[in-house]
Design a protein around this motif. Structure first.
Motif, PDB file in Angstrom:
ATOM      1  N   ALA A   1      13.647   0.624  39.822  1.00 11.77           N
ATOM      2  CA  ALA A   1      14.231   1.138  38.579  1.00 11.77           C
ATOM      3  C   ALA A   1      13.212   2.054  37.898  1.00 11.77           C
ATOM      4  N   PHE A   2      11.927   1.760  38.147  1.00 15.41           N
ATOM      5  CA  PHE A   2      10.860   2.575  37.548  1.00 15.41           C
ATOM      6  C   PHE A   2      11.048   4.055  37.878  1.00 15.41           C
ATOM      7  N   TRP A   3      11.161   4.394  39.173  1.00 14.99           N
ATOM      8  CA  TRP A   3      11.271   5.802  39.554  1.00 14.99           C
ATOM      9  C   TRP A   3      12.671   6.355  39.286  1.00 14.99           C
ATOM     10  N   ASN A   4      13.672   5.483  39.391  1.00 13.85           N
ATOM     11  CA  ASN A   4      15.049   5.957  39.215  1.00 13.85           C
ATOM     12  C   ASN A   4      15.385   6.193  37.743  1.00 13.85           C
ATOM     13  N   PHE A   5      14.801   5.331  36.841  1.00 11.59           N
ATOM     14  CA  PHE A   5      15.148   5.425  35.417  1.00 11.59           C
ATOM     15  C   PHE A   5      13.948   5.616  34.493  1.00 11.59           C
ATOM     16  N   ASP A   6      12.973   4.661  34.567  1.00 11.36           N
ATOM     17  CA  ASP A   6      11.909   4.614  33.544  1.00 11.36           C
ATOM     18  C   ASP A   6      11.107   5.897  33.490  1.00 11.36           C
ATOM     19  N   CYS A   7      10.732   6.343  34.635  1.00 10.20           N
ATOM     20  CA  CYS A   7       9.928   7.538  34.742  1.00 10.20           C
ATOM     21  C   CYS A   7      10.636   8.749  34.178  1.00 10.20           C
ATOM     22  N   LEU A   8      11.970   8.640  34.147  1.00 13.04           N
ATOM     23  CA  LEU A   8      12.795   9.756  33.665  1.00 13.04           C
ATOM     24  C   LEU A   8      13.206   9.525  32.204  1.00 13.04           C
ATOM     25  N   PHE A   9      12.386   8.689  31.535  1.00  8.70           N
ATOM     26  CA  PHE A   9      12.571   8.466  30.094  1.00  8.70           C
ATOM     27  C   PHE A   9      13.980   7.955  29.770  1.00  8.70           C
ATOM     28  N   GLN A  10      14.516   7.184  30.718  1.00  6.99           N
ATOM     29  CA  GLN A  10      15.829   6.583  30.481  1.00  6.99           C
ATOM     30  C   GLN A  10      15.585   5.186  29.909  1.00  6.99           C
ATOM     31  N   PRO A  11      15.938   4.935  28.641  1.00  7.26           N
ATOM     32  CA  PRO A  11      15.604   3.646  28.017  1.00  7.26           C
ATOM     33  C   PRO A  11      16.188   2.482  28.799  1.00  7.26           C
ATOM     34  N   GLN A  12      15.545   1.332  28.706  1.00  8.04           N
ATOM     35  CA  GLN A  12      15.946   0.186  29.533  1.00  8.04           C
ATOM     36  C   GLN A  12      17.293  -0.403  29.119  1.00  8.04           C
ATOM     37  N   ASP A  13      17.810   0.004  27.954  1.00  5.06           N
ATOM     38  CA  ASP A  13      19.160  -0.467  27.590  1.00  5.06           C
ATOM     39  C   ASP A  13      20.196   0.649  27.760  1.00  5.06           C
TER      40      ASP A  13
ATOM     41  N   ALA B   1      23.128   2.882  29.191  1.00  5.54           N
ATOM     42  CA  ALA B   1      24.390   2.435  29.820  1.00  5.54           C
ATOM     43  C   ALA B   1      24.367   2.594  31.337  1.00  5.54           C
ATOM     44  N   ALA B   2      23.745   3.671  31.826  1.00  7.57           N
ATOM     45  CA  ALA B   2      23.749   3.932  33.271  1.00  7.57           C
ATOM     46  C   ALA B   2      23.029   2.834  34.043  1.00  7.57           C
ATOM     47  N   ARG B   3      22.147   2.089  33.348  1.00  7.24           N
ATOM     48  CA  ARG B   3      21.369   1.055  34.036  1.00  7.24           C
ATOM     49  C   ARG B   3      22.119  -0.265  34.140  1.00  7.24           C
ATOM     50  N   GLU B   4      23.276  -0.334  33.483  1.00  5.54           N
ATOM     51  CA  GLU B   4      24.017  -1.601  33.479  1.00  5.54           C
ATOM     52  C   GLU B   4      24.505  -1.922  34.883  1.00  5.54           C
ATOM     53  N   MET B   5      24.718  -3.247  35.097  1.00  4.34           N
ATOM     54  CA  MET B   5      25.179  -3.718  36.407  1.00  4.34           C
ATOM     55  C   MET B   5      26.468  -3.042  36.847  1.00  4.34           C
ATOM     56  N   GLN B   6      27.322  -2.673  35.868  1.00  5.34           N
ATOM     57  CA  GLN B   6      28.601  -2.098  36.285  1.00  5.34           C
ATOM     58  C   GLN B   6      28.479  -0.633  36.679  1.00  5.34           C
ATOM     59  N   ASP B   7      27.276  -0.051  36.541  1.00  5.78           N
ATOM     60  CA  ASP B   7      27.091   1.348  36.950  1.00  5.78           C
ATOM     61  C   ASP B   7      26.131   1.489  38.109  1.00  5.78           C
ATOM     62  N   THR B   8      25.227   0.526  38.251  1.00  4.21           N
ATOM     63  CA  THR B   8      24.156   0.638  39.245  1.00  4.21           C
ATOM     64  C   THR B   8      24.206  -0.555  40.191  1.00  4.21           C
ATOM     65  N   PHE B   9      23.909  -0.305  41.472  1.00  7.51           N
ATOM     66  CA  PHE B   9      23.808  -1.415  42.432  1.00  7.51           C
ATOM     67  C   PHE B   9      22.387  -1.956  42.406  1.00  7.51           C
ATOM     68  N   TYR B  10      22.206  -3.193  41.945  1.00  5.23           N
ATOM     69  CA  TYR B  10      20.895  -3.844  42.017  1.00  5.23           C
ATOM     70  C   TYR B  10      20.839  -4.636  43.308  1.00  5.23           C
ATOM     71  N   ILE B  11      19.652  -4.674  43.927  1.00  2.00           N
ATOM     72  CA  ILE B  11      19.514  -5.289  45.248  1.00  2.00           C
ATOM     73  C   ILE B  11      18.910  -6.685  45.103  1.00  2.00           C
ATOM     74  N   LYS B  12      19.469  -7.647  45.871  1.00  2.00           N
ATOM     75  CA  LYS B  12      18.959  -9.024  45.829  1.00  2.00           C
ATOM     76  C   LYS B  12      17.693  -9.151  46.655  1.00  2.00           C
ATOM     77  N   GLU B  13      17.711  -8.499  47.806  1.00  2.00           N
ATOM     78  CA  GLU B  13      16.626  -8.697  48.770  1.00  2.00           C
ATOM     79  C   GLU B  13      16.134  -7.349  49.280  1.00  2.00           C
ATOM     80  N   PRO B  14      15.009  -6.791  48.918  1.00  2.00           N
ATOM     81  CA  PRO B  14      14.032  -7.357  47.994  1.00  2.00           C
ATOM     82  C   PRO B  14      14.479  -7.156  46.543  1.00  2.00           C
ATOM     83  N   LYS B  15      14.213  -8.156  45.743  1.00  2.00           N
ATOM     84  CA  LYS B  15      14.655  -8.085  44.344  1.00  2.00           C
ATOM     85  C   LYS B  15      13.785  -7.125  43.533  1.00  2.00           C
ATOM     86  N   ASN B  16      12.487  -7.114  43.905  1.00  2.00           N
ATOM     87  CA  ASN B  16      11.543  -6.262  43.176  1.00  2.00           C
ATOM     88  C   ASN B  16      10.794  -5.329  44.122  1.00  2.00           C
TER      89      ASN B  16
END
Ligand code: FA5
Length: 509
Positions: A278-290, A292-307
């Motif tokens: 998420a760091f390179w996809n959002f944070d680095c691009l000054f996209q705040p952590q809250d 909307a695009a970062r929400e689960m209903q917009d982005t696929f978060y991965i279980k394995e590896p989680k981090n």
């Protein structure tokens, strides 16, 4: 033009044309066979070729033809069984049933047939097991019946057309067809060849019959005698079966074309990975952590590896400061407490802009970089939305790069693909000024959004240590492919519709 056609004719085609000329321009293939001394196969195949060149017409008729079977022939030669029995009856007046076979020299199945027809034709009656001739039978002895006349005729002429006007034949046919296995009725194709006006013009110009070289021998090549031989010109317009050579899928074709355009414009290509933090996809691009695009209903978060591991502490701290207070960027930041754990989450990248951010962290301007790749979003599928699609992303970083340069580069890119582009003001958290590119659809008289672009904000550049302005853009490729291929539904690109794919040109306009 006509001379070309003459030069392309095969020897057989010429012979058939000449043959037709001698029959006043029209006749049957059989007549050509005889007059030109060719076999029927050669005549028919030459006729087919001449027809496809528009030089003759081939008319086809189907005739129903009757002829005698083997039994039919036997009856025609020896007489119908009832006739043979009648002859004996005429001499003896009456014969007991049991003696019929021996007296008339008929086998048992023929005896049955003979009695049946004797009764039907009223030539005899059966009285207490004895067959007796009638008056009608006696009259018939010296007369031939219509079925017998037909048998005689067929024996003589071998076959005749089914629809013969003669009444005699019709009656005979009606009688004979009631008996099994005497007549053969078959369909016969009949052809008739006629020279067209174009063919006549060709014949008027004069057609020379000359042997043509088909296969050259070693000897002819060695001595050079091949030079004096006559060759037939190739007919490059000849009919041929449709072939479908292998070619690149149109989406891949579009990606390759885009790649070529950017390479020719002096960009270098970079690649990133589909799995990102998420760091390179959002944070680095000054996209705040809250955001909307970062929400689960917009982005696929991965279980394995989680981090995913983050880059150097310094960069992470710079990004934290940009988000929390603006750090050294001259901005106030978003004013919230930035969480490193959120930045560590692994995601399927939602855009290719993360490749640009990584590239800037690792390379010194001046630079021009582009990258092409798949991106993923939790989208509902529609005619213009897919959950997995491609983007082409680019950055231009140099001391004197301006927003106008960015628009110029995008214009140039779309022009090279043959499209008019217009820009609308837009918003992205990581750029200022920001625009959206739209392309005109002449047949729909509307504009379709194809991508976003803008100048990276100081909040993006400062933490990465970039000191020059950076122009950036990210464009959707499937939507561009839709326009190039003139398709109304984006799903077509993933359908593997072989009929559609086969008929697409190898090279797209
Ligand atoms: C972005 O993704 C930005 N990262 C672009 C950008 C890069 C802006 C650099 C500024 C600087 P956006 O979400 O609008 O922007 O997507 C870009 C393009 O991808 C869209 O214009 C569209 O052509 C295409 N696109 C977006 N969503 C879909 C989808 N679900 N299916 C197909 N194409 C899509």
């Amino acid at each position: 033009m006509l001379q070309n056609i003459i030069d392309e004719l095969t020897l057989y085609e010429k012979m058939v044309l000449k043959g037709l000329e001698s029959f006043n321009y029209e006749t049957t293939p059989e007549n050509i066979v005889e007059s030109q001394n060719l076999n029927i196969k050669s005549v028919m195949s030459a006729a087919g070729a001449l027809e496809s060149k528009g030089l003759i017409e081939v008319q086809k008729d189907v005739d129903e033809v009757i002829s005698l079977s083997n039994t039919g022939k036997e009856y025609a030669e020896e007489g119908l069984p009832e006739r043979r029995l009648l002859k004996v009856l005429n001499d003896e007046n009456e014969i007991p049933m049991k003696d019929l076979g021996t007296k008339a020299d008929l086998d048992s199945s023929e005896v049955k047939i003979a009695i049946g027809w004797l009764l039907k034709k009223k030539w005899a009656i059966i009285d207490k097991g004895v067959v007796k001739i009638t008056d009608e039978g006696r009259n018939a002895v010296s007369k031939e019946y219509s079925d017998e006349l037909l048998l005689d005729k067929l024996l003589e002429v071998n076959k005749m057309l089914f629809f013969d006007p003669s009444k005699l034949i019709k009656e005979g046919f009606d009688l004979l067809k009631k008996r099994k296995g005497i007549l053969d009725v078959k369909k016969e194709h009949k052809y008739y060849l006629k020279v067209t006006e174009k063919g006549k013009q060709l014949l008027d110009m004069g057609i020379e019959l000359k042997e043509e070289a088909t296969q050259l021998t070693h000897e002819q090549l060695k001595t050079g005698s091949w030079r004096d031989l006559k060759y037939r010109s190739y007919d490059v317009h000849a009919e041929h079966p449709e072939t479908f050579p292998g070619k690149m899928h149109p989406l891949q074709r579009t990606i390759e074309d885009i790649r070529q355009i950017f390479l020719k414009m002096g960009f270098t290509e970079s690649r990133g990975s589909i799995l990102e933090s998420a760091f390179w996809n959002f944070d680095c691009l000054f996209q705040p952590q809250d955001h909307a695009a970062r929400e689960m209903q917009d982005t696929f978060y991965i279980k394995e590896p989680k981090n995913v591991n983050l880059p150097s502490n310094k960069l992470v701290e710079n990004v934290r400061m940009a988000h929390e207070t603006g750090g050294n960027t001259g901005s106030e930041g978003w004013g919230y407490s930035w969480d490193i754990e959120v930045a560590k989450q692994s995601v399927l990248r939602t855009h290719t802009t993360c490749v640009s951010a990584r590239h800037l962290a690792e390379h010194e301007p001046p630079l021009k970089m582009f990258s092409v790749g798949r991106v993923f979003r939790r989208e509902t599928i529609t005619y213009k939305h897919l959950p997995e699609f491609h983007q082409v992303e680019g950055i231009i970083a140099a001391e004197d790069i301006t927003f106008r340069n960015l628009l110029g580069i995008l214009k140039e890119f779309y022009h090279k693909l043959g499209f008019e582009v217009r820009f609308r003001p837009a918003y992205f958290p990581y750029t200022y000024l920001s625009v959206e590119c739209e392309i005109y659809l002449p047949h729909k008289e509307t504009w379709i959004e194809l991508g976003g672009a803008g100048m990276f904000r100081p909040e993006v550049l400062e933490p990465l240590g970039v000191e020059t302005p950076v122009a950036a853009f990210g464009l959707g490729i499937e939507r561009l492919a839709m326009l190039r291929l003139d398709i109304k539904d984006i799903r077509m690109l993933y359908k593997s519709d072989i009929g559609w794919l086969r008929h697409l040109p190898v090279k797209l306009d």
